[in-house]
Motif scaffolding. Sequence first.
Motif, PDB file in Angstrom:
ATOM      1  N   ALA A 267      47.155   6.319  24.621  1.00 60.59           N
ATOM      2  CA  ALA A 267      47.384   7.761  24.680  1.00 60.59           C
ATOM      3  C   ALA A 267      46.740   8.322  25.935  1.00 60.59           C
ATOM      4  O   ALA A 267      45.992   7.625  26.624  1.00 60.59           O
ATOM      5  CB  ALA A 267      46.808   8.441  23.448  1.00 60.59           C
ATOM      6  N   ARG A 268      47.045   9.605  26.212  1.00 61.90           N
ATOM      7  CA  ARG A 268      46.625  10.216  27.476  1.00 61.90           C
ATOM      8  C   ARG A 268      45.108  10.206  27.658  1.00 61.90           C
ATOM      9  O   ARG A 268      44.596   9.968  28.723  1.00 61.90           O
ATOM     10  CB  ARG A 268      47.139  11.647  27.514  1.00 61.90           C
ATOM     11  CG  ARG A 268      47.454  12.141  28.882  1.00 61.90           C
ATOM     12  CD  ARG A 268      48.376  13.316  28.838  1.00 61.90           C
ATOM     13  NE  ARG A 268      48.257  14.075  27.598  1.00 61.90           N
ATOM     14  CZ  ARG A 268      49.114  15.003  27.212  1.00 61.90           C
ATOM     15  NH1 ARG A 268      50.146  15.274  27.957  1.00 61.90           N
ATOM     16  NH2 ARG A 268      48.952  15.653  26.089  1.00 61.90           N
ATOM     17  N   ASP A 269      44.370  10.494  26.598  1.00 65.79           N
ATOM     18  CA  ASP A 269      42.910  10.455  26.706  1.00 65.79           C
ATOM     19  C   ASP A 269      42.323  10.011  25.368  1.00 65.79           C
ATOM     20  O   ASP A 269      43.058   9.781  24.400  1.00 65.79           O
ATOM     21  CB  ASP A 269      42.340  11.800  27.162  1.00 65.79           C
ATOM     22  CG  ASP A 269      42.725  12.939  26.230  1.00 65.79           C
ATOM     23  OD1 ASP A 269      42.986  12.676  25.044  1.00 65.79           O
ATOM     24  OD2 ASP A 269      42.765  14.094  26.695  1.00 65.79           O
ATOM     25  N   VAL A 270      41.012   9.903  25.348  1.00 66.57           N
ATOM     26  CA  VAL A 270      40.372   9.332  24.158  1.00 66.57           C
ATOM     27  C   VAL A 270      40.551  10.241  22.938  1.00 66.57           C
ATOM     28  O   VAL A 270      40.725   9.762  21.817  1.00 66.57           O
ATOM     29  CB  VAL A 270      38.878   9.049  24.441  1.00 66.57           C
ATOM     30  CG1 VAL A 270      38.139   8.628  23.187  1.00 66.57           C
ATOM     31  CG2 VAL A 270      38.745   7.960  25.502  1.00 66.57           C
TER      32      VAL A 270
ATOM     33  N   TRP B 267      34.338   7.275  34.035  1.00 64.46           N
ATOM     34  CA  TRP B 267      33.697   8.370  33.288  1.00 64.46           C
ATOM     35  C   TRP B 267      32.177   8.307  33.431  1.00 64.46           C
ATOM     36  O   TRP B 267      31.473   9.295  33.243  1.00 64.46           O
ATOM     37  CB  TRP B 267      34.076   8.304  31.803  1.00 64.46           C
ATOM     38  CG  TRP B 267      35.463   8.817  31.542  1.00 64.46           C
ATOM     39  CD1 TRP B 267      36.634   8.141  31.751  1.00 64.46           C
ATOM     40  CD2 TRP B 267      35.836  10.123  31.067  1.00 64.46           C
ATOM     41  NE1 TRP B 267      37.705   8.944  31.436  1.00 64.46           N
ATOM     42  CE2 TRP B 267      37.240  10.160  31.008  1.00 64.46           C
ATOM     43  CE3 TRP B 267      35.112  11.260  30.695  1.00 64.46           C
ATOM     44  CZ2 TRP B 267      37.940  11.280  30.576  1.00 64.46           C
ATOM     45  CZ3 TRP B 267      35.822  12.380  30.258  1.00 64.46           C
ATOM     46  CH2 TRP B 267      37.207  12.383  30.205  1.00 64.46           C
ATOM     47  N   LYS B 268      31.681   7.122  33.741  1.00 67.37           N
ATOM     48  CA  LYS B 268      30.230   6.946  33.879  1.00 67.37           C
ATOM     49  C   LYS B 268      29.749   7.380  35.262  1.00 67.37           C
ATOM     50  O   LYS B 268      28.732   8.053  35.386  1.00 67.37           O
ATOM     51  CB  LYS B 268      29.897   5.457  33.635  1.00 67.37           C
ATOM     52  CG  LYS B 268      28.431   5.108  33.691  1.00 67.37           C
ATOM     53  CD  LYS B 268      27.711   5.548  32.448  1.00 67.37           C
ATOM     54  CE  LYS B 268      26.219   5.314  32.572  1.00 67.37           C
ATOM     55  NZ  LYS B 268      25.480   5.972  31.504  1.00 67.37           N
TER      56      LYS B 268
ATOM     57  N   MET C 231      32.232  16.339  33.811  1.00 66.56           N
ATOM     58  CA  MET C 231      31.521  15.949  32.583  1.00 66.56           C
ATOM     59  C   MET C 231      31.090  17.175  31.783  1.00 66.56           C
ATOM     60  O   MET C 231      31.016  17.133  30.564  1.00 66.56           O
ATOM     61  CB  MET C 231      30.275  15.114  32.912  1.00 66.56           C
ATOM     62  CG  MET C 231      30.537  13.691  33.330  1.00 66.56           C
ATOM     63  SD  MET C 231      31.511  12.746  32.148  1.00 66.56           S
ATOM     64  CE  MET C 231      33.069  12.769  32.989  1.00 66.56           C
ATOM     65  N   ALA C 232      30.797  18.276  32.519  1.00 68.71           N
ATOM     66  CA  ALA C 232      30.369  19.498  31.831  1.00 68.71           C
ATOM     67  C   ALA C 232      31.524  20.050  30.993  1.00 68.71           C
ATOM     68  O   ALA C 232      31.322  20.597  29.917  1.00 68.71           O
ATOM     69  CB  ALA C 232      29.900  20.524  32.849  1.00 68.71           C
ATOM     70  N   VAL C 233      32.753  19.876  31.500  1.00 68.08           N
ATOM     71  CA  VAL C 233      33.927  20.359  30.755  1.00 68.08           C
ATOM     72  C   VAL C 233      34.244  19.404  29.599  1.00 68.08           C
ATOM     73  O   VAL C 233      34.468  19.815  28.470  1.00 68.08           O
ATOM     74  CB  VAL C 233      35.152  20.468  31.698  1.00 68.08           C
ATOM     75  CG1 VAL C 233      36.384  20.926  30.930  1.00 68.08           C
ATOM     76  CG2 VAL C 233      34.839  21.413  32.850  1.00 68.08           C
ATOM     77  N   GLN C 234      34.264  18.119  29.916  1.00 66.49           N
ATOM     78  CA  GLN C 234      34.581  17.124  28.879  1.00 66.49           C
ATOM     79  C   GLN C 234      33.654  15.918  29.043  1.00 66.49           C
ATOM     80  O   GLN C 234      33.902  15.047  29.872  1.00 66.49           O
ATOM     81  CB  GLN C 234      36.050  16.696  28.999  1.00 66.49           C
ATOM     82  CG  GLN C 234      36.535  15.983  27.749  1.00 66.49           C
ATOM     83  CD  GLN C 234      37.972  15.503  27.898  1.00 66.49           C
ATOM     84  OE1 GLN C 234      38.665  15.807  28.864  1.00 66.49           O
ATOM     85  NE2 GLN C 234      38.431  14.723  26.942  1.00 66.49           N
ATOM     86  N   PRO C 235      32.591  15.860  28.238  1.00 64.14           N
ATOM     87  CA  PRO C 235      31.650  14.750  28.392  1.00 64.14           C
ATOM     88  C   PRO C 235      32.285  13.415  28.001  1.00 64.14           C
ATOM     89  O   PRO C 235      33.267  13.391  27.257  1.00 64.14           O
ATOM     90  CB  PRO C 235      30.510  15.092  27.422  1.00 64.14           C
ATOM     91  CG  PRO C 235      30.822  16.432  26.861  1.00 64.14           C
ATOM     92  CD  PRO C 235      32.241  16.764  27.152  1.00 64.14           C
ATOM     93  N   TYR C 236      31.712  12.344  28.530  1.00 68.30           N
ATOM     94  CA  TYR C 236      32.207  10.998  28.204  1.00 68.30           C
ATOM     95  C   TYR C 236      31.856  10.627  26.772  1.00 68.30           C
ATOM     96  O   TYR C 236      30.711  10.754  26.355  1.00 68.30           O
ATOM     97  CB  TYR C 236      31.574   9.978  29.161  1.00 68.30           C
ATOM     98  CG  TYR C 236      31.905   8.530  28.845  1.00 68.30           C
ATOM     99  CD1 TYR C 236      33.227   8.119  28.682  1.00 68.30           C
ATOM    100  CD2 TYR C 236      30.899   7.577  28.708  1.00 68.30           C
ATOM    101  CE1 TYR C 236      33.536   6.797  28.399  1.00 68.30           C
ATOM    102  CE2 TYR C 236      31.202   6.248  28.430  1.00 68.30           C
ATOM    103  CZ  TYR C 236      32.520   5.867  28.279  1.00 68.30           C
ATOM    104  OH  TYR C 236      32.825   4.550  27.988  1.00 68.30           O
ATOM    105  N   VAL C 237      32.858  10.188  26.055  1.00 73.10           N
ATOM    106  CA  VAL C 237      32.612   9.654  24.708  1.00 73.10           C
ATOM    107  C   VAL C 237      33.074   8.206  24.735  1.00 73.10           C
ATOM    108  O   VAL C 237      34.237   7.930  25.036  1.00 73.10           O
ATOM    109  CB  VAL C 237      33.434  10.431  23.647  1.00 73.10           C
ATOM    110  CG1 VAL C 237      33.216   9.849  22.263  1.00 73.10           C
ATOM    111  CG2 VAL C 237      33.065  11.904  23.680  1.00 73.10           C
ATOM    112  N   CYS C 238      32.166   7.292  24.466  1.00 67.33           N
ATOM    113  CA  CYS C 238      32.533   5.870  24.477  1.00 67.33           C
ATOM    114  C   CYS C 238      33.626   5.643  23.425  1.00 67.33           C
ATOM    115  O   CYS C 238      33.457   6.012  22.264  1.00 67.33           O
ATOM    116  CB  CYS C 238      31.297   5.030  24.158  1.00 67.33           C
ATOM    117  SG  CYS C 238      31.679   3.277  23.966  1.00 67.33           S
TER     118      CYS C 238
END
Length: 473
Positions: free
Chosen positions: A259-262, A382-383, A450-457
């Motif tokens: 899918a497009r994103d997590v 993302w890291k 990252m401030a808008v959408q933080p990384y989620v493993c």
Amino acid sequence: MNTEEIWRLADAAKGPMIELSDRIWGMPELCYNEHRSCAEHTKALYDHGFRVTENLTGIPTAVMGEAGEGGPVIAILGEYDALPGLSQESGVAEPRPTPGDGTGHGCGHNLLGSASMLAAIAVKDWLKANNIPGRVRYYGCPAEEGGAAKGFLVRDGAFDDVDMAICWHPSAFHGLNEPLSLANTRIDFTFTGRASHAAAAPHLGRSALDAVELMSVGVNYMREHMPSDARIHYAYLDAGGVAPNVVQPKATVRYLIRARDVTELNQLVTRVRKISDGAALMTETKVETRVISAVSNLLGNKVLEEVMQRNLERLGPVPFDDLDRARAAEFQATLSAEDISSAWRRAGVPERKGVSLCDIVVPRDAKPEKMIGSTDVGDVSWKVPTVQARGATYAIGTPGHSWQLTGQGKLPAAHKGMVHVAKAMAGVAVDAFKDPATLAAAKAEHAERMAVQPYVCPLPEGAKPALGMSLAV
Ligand SMILES: [Zn+2]
């Protein structure tokens, strides 16, 4: 033409790296089983004086080498895994598998790892020659095909003190690799039922194979109601045996969901899991799941993309010659006109008939057709700020994961493409070391995102790399 110091350093180191690429091509190994290939890369790191970390984050076929002192840390990512069923004699433009288990370098990762190592060596030598504080690292990342090791490496801290990452992938076209990829996950669904004589006591059996089939029927109906960028594919790992007169007590299907994103991926996975629960309910079987891998979509970095484009344009197109073009044309002759047109469209460049090898640097304003796969570079992006190139190493139109791609992996054109892209990657690292403002801007852009959408493993809690997994099932 090779006037810049970093290009001269890459040229000085290229011989053994071309040989490394050819050796890796000749020992194709799958997903987490790249023991010989990783040993070759590890030896090359020691030979060039890198400080080496073997068994990186507990993955036996992952390795990292660092050189330089102080300053920022720039990672250059390599791969060396192969694919099942894609062995092919080198340079032969008709399907001719080599003896052995059929494994072959049908995605060009022999070149991928060796070019990245070459770039890291050139940057190491440049840092030393100019006495500049900074560290360059080469990351030998296994199992890109099917195991998504980079997600585990990120989760387990291998990139915690890295400032930026550079990467590339072999391609038909030479240019920036647009940060377009899908998040994905591989999940094995194992159904357990009850065996029984299929004729004498069918009412006592509960078929795990029925459950798998019903699950797939459910998922296939769901396709109508999912986002248009999403993709779902599946493969039977265990259909419950070969005897039709036994009610199949156990069956396993592997789902690959993209899918497009997590966020979108997780929503889709929840729906697929509901369907598997439904199939188990309908068939009075039990279902267990195991997440094999999960990757994020790629996150772009405009600052680094501009630096990469500048470096690619300074170098110009790969210096292929008439012999390279003639050999590529032989491979093109095995492709359909549609294969070739589609490659030009995907690159966003107007087609020119009769051009067998890329003779341009794809301009920044090209409008590529959105046909996207996935890569485990996604989680690195993302890291830390990450940029990727694609280096022209094979005939235009060659499908990814094909015998034609394996067959071109050792040709002089492939070597030229690999050296050329190594120079561009090394140039990006040099620009970042020379100009701290560039790196600061790249990091600021990343932090803003990252401030808008933080990384989620995307990996579930406790997920482990599928070290013993056979991709060839
Ligand atoms: Zn690949």
